[in-house]
Design a protein around this motif. Structure first.
Motif, PDB file in Angstrom:
ATOM      1  N   ARG A  12       0.838  -1.049  -0.073  1.00 54.58           N
ATOM      2  CA  ARG A  12       0.021  -0.037   0.028  1.00 54.58           C
ATOM      3  C   ARG A  12       0.876   1.251  -0.042  1.00 54.58           C
ATOM      4  NH1 ARG A  12      -5.440  -0.535   1.722  1.00 54.58           N
ATOM      5  NH2 ARG A  12      -5.746   1.561   1.852  1.00 54.58           N
ATOM      6  N   GLY A  13       0.508   2.337  -0.654  1.00 55.51           N
ATOM      7  CA  GLY A  13       0.946   3.706  -0.545  1.00 55.51           C
ATOM      8  C   GLY A  13       1.116   4.130  -1.940  1.00 55.51           C
ATOM      9  N   PRO A  14       1.885   5.356  -1.786  1.00 55.01           N
ATOM     10  CA  PRO A  14       1.859   6.029  -3.393  1.00 55.01           C
ATOM     11  C   PRO A  14       2.786   5.363  -4.231  1.00 55.01           C
ATOM     12  CG  PRO A  14       3.213   7.304  -1.572  1.00 55.01           C
ATOM     13  CD  PRO A  14       2.438   6.143  -0.569  1.00 55.01           C
ATOM     14  N   VAL A  15       2.634   5.462  -5.414  1.00 50.98           N
ATOM     15  CA  VAL A  15       3.516   4.793  -6.353  1.00 50.98           C
ATOM     16  C   VAL A  15       4.742   5.854  -6.539  1.00 50.98           C
ATOM     17  CG1 VAL A  15       3.639   4.397  -9.067  1.00 50.98           C
ATOM     18  CG2 VAL A  15       1.666   3.877  -7.645  1.00 50.98           C
ATOM     19  N   VAL A  16       4.628   6.810  -6.247  1.00 44.75           N
ATOM     20  CA  VAL A  16       5.732   7.941  -6.291  1.00 44.75           C
ATOM     21  C   VAL A  16       6.139   8.579  -4.789  1.00 44.75           C
ATOM     22  CG1 VAL A  16       6.681  10.058  -7.310  1.00 44.75           C
ATOM     23  CG2 VAL A  16       5.464   8.455  -8.775  1.00 44.75           C
ATOM     24  N   ARG A  17       7.180   8.211  -4.435  1.00 45.69           N
ATOM     25  CA  ARG A  17       7.551   8.571  -2.890  1.00 45.69           C
ATOM     26  C   ARG A  17       7.772  10.119  -2.855  1.00 45.69           C
ATOM     27  NH1 ARG A  17       6.581   4.721   0.194  1.00 45.69           N
ATOM     28  NH2 ARG A  17       7.466   2.590  -0.252  1.00 45.69           N
ATOM     29  N   THR A  18       7.133  10.569  -1.686  1.00 43.70           N
ATOM     30  CA  THR A  18       7.381  12.173  -1.440  1.00 43.70           C
ATOM     31  C   THR A  18       8.887  12.344  -1.246  1.00 43.70           C
ATOM     32  OG1 THR A  18       5.214  12.224  -0.645  1.00 43.70           O
ATOM     33  CG2 THR A  18       6.685  14.012  -0.220  1.00 43.70           C
ATOM     34  N   PRO A  19       9.573  13.273  -2.272  1.00 47.39           N
ATOM     35  CA  PRO A  19      11.064  13.846  -1.836  1.00 47.39           C
ATOM     36  C   PRO A  19      11.327  14.274  -0.395  1.00 47.39           C
ATOM     37  CG  PRO A  19      10.100  14.863  -3.623  1.00 47.39           C
ATOM     38  CD  PRO A  19       8.986  14.025  -3.142  1.00 47.39           C
ATOM     39  N   PRO A  20      12.296  13.997   0.007  1.00 49.50           N
ATOM     40  CA  PRO A  20      12.606  14.363   1.535  1.00 49.50           C
ATOM     41  C   PRO A  20      12.433  16.193   1.650  1.00 49.50           C
ATOM     42  CG  PRO A  20      14.588  13.031   0.626  1.00 49.50           C
ATOM     43  CD  PRO A  20      13.567  13.319  -0.506  1.00 49.50           C
TER      44      PRO A  20
END
Length: 84
Positions: A12-20
């Protein structure tokens, strides 16, 4: 029956990770505001309207603003003047 997709190892979770340094949020903006920012990006020949909105918010944050304490004092003085 043949399985077309196997999600056993799915996560589960976003396909594209949120950048730092960035935080993913949901925000509701008026459509004309979004259209304006997208238009600015189009006129500039490309880019990201969200980055432009972020830059506009940073510019606003950087403006010399009246400190909160001064705002409160001014509002209280005006209210007291109108109450008498």
């Amino acid at each position: 029956m043949r399985k077309e997709y196997d999600f056993v190892k799915g996560k589960r979770g976003p396909v594209v990770r949120t950048p730092p340094g960035k935080t993913r949020i949901t925000i509701r903006l008026d459509q004309d505001v979004i259209d304006w920012f997208k238009g600015q990006v189009d006129e500039a020949g490309g880019g990201n309207y969200q980055t432009l909105i972020n830059r506009a918010l940073r510019d606003y944050m950087g403006q010399a603003r009246e400190p909160l304490e001064e705002t409160l004092r001014r509002v209280v003085r005006e209210e007291l003047k109108h109450a008498s």
